[in-house]
Design a protein around this motif. Structure first.
Motif, PDB file in Angstrom:
ATOM      1  N   VAL A 246     -40.145  93.409  29.530  1.00 23.59           N
ATOM      2  CA  VAL A 246     -39.508  94.714  29.340  1.00 23.59           C
ATOM      3  C   VAL A 246     -38.850  94.688  27.970  1.00 23.59           C
ATOM      4  N   PHE A 247     -39.180  95.663  27.115  1.00 25.07           N
ATOM      5  CA  PHE A 247     -38.572  95.752  25.793  1.00 25.07           C
ATOM      6  C   PHE A 247     -37.465  96.800  25.793  1.00 25.07           C
ATOM      7  N   ALA A 248     -36.288  96.422  25.326  1.00 30.41           N
ATOM      8  CA  ALA A 248     -35.182  97.366  25.142  1.00 30.41           C
ATOM      9  C   ALA A 248     -35.014  97.613  23.646  1.00 30.41           C
ATOM     10  N   VAL A 249     -35.078  98.881  23.242  1.00 27.70           N
ATOM     11  CA  VAL A 249     -35.149  99.225  21.823  1.00 27.70           C
ATOM     12  C   VAL A 249     -33.988 100.131  21.427  1.00 27.70           C
ATOM     13  N   PRO A 250     -33.141  99.708  20.460  1.00 32.65           N
ATOM     14  CA  PRO A 250     -32.125 100.625  19.925  1.00 32.65           C
ATOM     15  C   PRO A 250     -32.841 101.817  19.280  1.00 32.65           C
ATOM     16  N   ILE A 257     -39.342 102.483  18.768  1.00 28.33           N
ATOM     17  CA  ILE A 257     -39.919 102.497  20.104  1.00 28.33           C
ATOM     18  C   ILE A 257     -41.275 103.204  20.093  1.00 28.33           C
ATOM     19  N   GLY A 258     -41.450 104.150  19.165  1.00 29.42           N
ATOM     20  CA  GLY A 258     -42.748 104.798  19.022  1.00 29.42           C
ATOM     21  C   GLY A 258     -43.826 103.795  18.656  1.00 29.42           C
ATOM     22  N   ALA A 259     -43.488 102.839  17.775  1.00 25.00           N
ATOM     23  CA  ALA A 259     -44.435 101.789  17.411  1.00 25.00           C
ATOM     24  C   ALA A 259     -44.746 100.899  18.606  1.00 25.00           C
ATOM     25  N   ALA A 276     -32.583 102.825  24.213  1.00 28.52           N
ATOM     26  CA  ALA A 276     -31.122 102.721  24.255  1.00 28.52           C
ATOM     27  C   ALA A 276     -30.533 103.504  23.088  1.00 28.52           C
ATOM     28  N   THR A 277     -29.741 104.526  23.393  1.00 29.39           N
ATOM     29  CA  THR A 277     -29.134 105.342  22.342  1.00 29.39           C
ATOM     30  C   THR A 277     -27.610 105.268  22.420  1.00 29.39           C
TER      31      THR A 277
END
Length: 435
Positions: A246-250, A257-259, A276-277
Motif C-alpha cells: 500500500v503506497f501512501a502519497v503526500p 500519486i497520478g504517476a 494524504a492531504t
C-alpha cells in the motif's frame, strides 16, 4: 508516443509537441493515447533489475520510438543518478526516501528527466529561439527545476513562488542560482502563481513572441519519470519477500500519486493508494461527496501541498475513464491539520528515531489510519518527498539538532539572493516577460 487532450481525445500530438507545448490549446492536459502493459515476466523478476534498468524499461514502453533506446538510456543515466531507497521502520511499515537528489526533493526525478528530454529535442531541430520555461511552485518544484535546468544552453527559467509561503531553504534554492534562472516572488498564493502561468500559455500574442513551455507537473515529461520510483520500490520489496504493498502519497497538485496510478495501470501490483492531504482537501471532499469544489489554498506547515485546485486530478479521472466508483476502489483519501502533522513528526521520532518533513509525516498518518481498518498482511510504504532540513521552523530543538545539513544547502548560504516582486495582475506579469 501519441498523446491527447483530456478535454478532447481527437486533439492528438506527438511526445515532442506535448513536451514543448505543455498544455493543449483547449486547456486540457496531455495523456498517452495508449497505456502500455509491461510484460508479466518483467514484473515478476523486477527485483533482478537495477534502478536505471527499470527506468529504461518503463520509459521505452511509454515513449516508444520517439527517442532511440541508446539515447534514452544515456538521458536516464544522467538524469536519475541518485537512489530512492526504501527504509524499513518495522516489519510492516517502510518509508520510500525520494530526497536524495540535488534539490533534496522528489521533484528532482521529474525536473532532471524533463530538462534532458527538452535539451535532446532542442538539439534535433533548427529553432534557435530561446526556450522560456515557466514554472509555479509551492515549495520544492522550483528548486528542482532550477537545478535541473541550471546552465542548460538555449533555456531561460522563470520561477513564480508565493511570497512568505516557502521555507528559507526553499527560497534560497529558488533565488540564489543566477545564470539562466530567474525568480519572481508573487504577492499571493500558489494558486495565483499557477493561474498566471496557465494564462501565459493560453495567451496567443505572448506565445507568438516567446517560445514558452512549462516545468510544472502539468508537463507529461515530469509525470513519466515519477513512475520509475514506484517500480523501483516494488523491486526493493520483492528482494525482501514482500509482494503486497500500500503506497501512501503526500498529495498537493496530485502529480505524484497520478504517476503511481499510471504505474499501476501499466501493471505494477499495488493493493491500495492513500492520498494524504493537509487541510487543502478538495480531492478528499470530492471522493466523499461526489462534488468537485476547489477552494482558495490555505497556508500550512506542509507548504508544497497547499493547493486548492490540483491540476493533475483531471489526469487521474482520465486514467479511470471518469468512473468515480472505480477510482474510489483504488484511492483512499485522508486529511490532516497542522496539529496532526506535528504529532506525527513527534511519533515518528519517538517510535522509530526517524525525522520526517511535514509532508512525509502526513503520509505516515494515512498509513496508520488505513491499517486501523485494514489489519491484514501487507507492507505500508509512505513516500518521503523532501529532506527535513528544508523546514527548520517546523522542528523543535532536539529534532533540529539531529538533522544533518547536506553540503549543497551550506553552499547556498554564501550566495546572493536574486529575485523580483510582482502582484497577481496578469497584464503586469505579461509585460515583465516581454520586457
Amino acid at each position: 508516443m501519441i498523446l491527447y487532450s483530456t478535454n478532447n481525445k481527437n486533439l492528438s500530438v506527438s511526445f515532442k509537441e506535448a513536451v514543448f507545448n505543455s498544455l493543449p490549446i483547449d486547456k486540457g492536459l496531455y495523456m498517452p493515447s495508449e497505456i502500455p502493459s509491461l510484460s508479466d515476466n518483467f514484473i515478476q523478476y523486477i527485483d533482478q533489475y537495477t534502478f536505471p534498468e527499470i527506468a529504461l524499461e518503463v520509459a521505452k514502453n511509454l515513449i516508444g520510438n520517439d527517442i532511440p533506446a541508446a539515447d534514452l538510456k544515456a538521458l536516464i543515466e544522467e538524469a536519475i543518478n541518485f537512489d530512492a531507497p526504501i527504509v524499513p521502520l518495522d516489519e510492516r511499515t517502510a518509508v520510500l526516501e525520494l530526497f536524495h537528489g540535488p534539490s533534496l526533493a522528489f521533484k528532482d526525478f521529474g525536473a532532471r528527466f524533463m530538462s534532458r528530454i527538452m535539451g535532446y529535442f532542442a538539439q534535433t531541430e533548427n529553432n534557435t529561439k530561446l526556450l522560456d520555461v515557466l514554472v509555479a511552485t509551492s515549495g520544492d518544484t522550483g528548486g528542482a527545476v532550477a537545478l535541473g535546468f541550471l546552465g542548460v544552453e538555449g533555456t531561460r527559467v522563470t520561477i513564480l513562488y508565493p511570497k512568505g509561503k516557502v521555507s528559507p531553504i526553499q527560497e534560497q534554492q529558488l533565488t540564489r542560482n543566477g545564470q539562466n534562472i530567474r525568480a519572481l516572488e508573487i504577492d499571493g498564493t500558489f494558486d495565483d502563481c499557477q493561474a498566471l502561468v496557465k494564462e501565459a500559455f493560453n495567451d496567443p500574442e505572448l506565445n507568438q513572441q516567446l517560445r514558452l513551455t512549462s516545468a510544472n507537473s502539468i508537463n507529461i515529461a515530469r509525470l513519466i519519470p515519477q513512475t520509475f520510483y514506484y517500480f523501483h520500490a516494488y523491486a526493493q520489496l520483492l528482494r525482501k519477500g514482500v509482494k503486497e504493498v500500500v503506497f501512501a502519497v503526500p498529495s498537493g497538485n496530485f502529480g505524484n500519486i497520478g504517476a503511481g496510478l499510471l504505474a499501476y495501470k501499466m501493471g505494477l501490483p499495488v493493493k491500495q493508494f492513500l492520498a494524504a492531504t493537509n487541510v487543502n482537501d478538495t480531492v478528499p471532499r470530492f471522493l466523499n461527496s461526489g462534488k468537485y469544489e476547489p477552494r482558495p489554498s490555505i497556508t500550512t506547515l506542509s507548504n508544497a501541498m497547499d493547493v486548492g485546485n490540483p491540476s493533475n486530478w483531471v489526469r487521474i479521472l482520465d486514467l479511470f475513464g471518469n468512473d468515480t466508483s472505480s477510482l474510489k476502489k483504488k484511492i483512499t483519501a485522508y486529511t490532516y491539520t497542522d496539529e496532526d502533522t506535528q504529532e506525527a513528526i513527534d511519533q515518528l521520532y519517538n517510535r522509530y528515531n526517524y525525522i520526517a518533513c511535514p509532508h512525509t509525516a502526513i503520509a505516515y498518518l494515512a498509513t496508520e489510519a488505513y491499517r486501523a481498518h485494514h489489519p491484514e498482511s501487507y507492507t505500508s510504504v509512505f513516500l518521503s518527498t523532501a529532506h527535513p532540513c528544508k523546514f527548520p521552523d517546523v522542528f523543535r530543538d532536539e529534532k533540529l539538532a539531529a538533522i544533518a545539513i547536506p553540503e549543497q544547502v551550506k553552499a547556498l548560504a554564501d550566495k546572493v539572493s536574486q529575485k523580483e516582486r510582482l502582484g497577481t495582475d496578469y497584464p503586469a506579469f505579461k509585460a515583465w516577460l516581454l520586457s
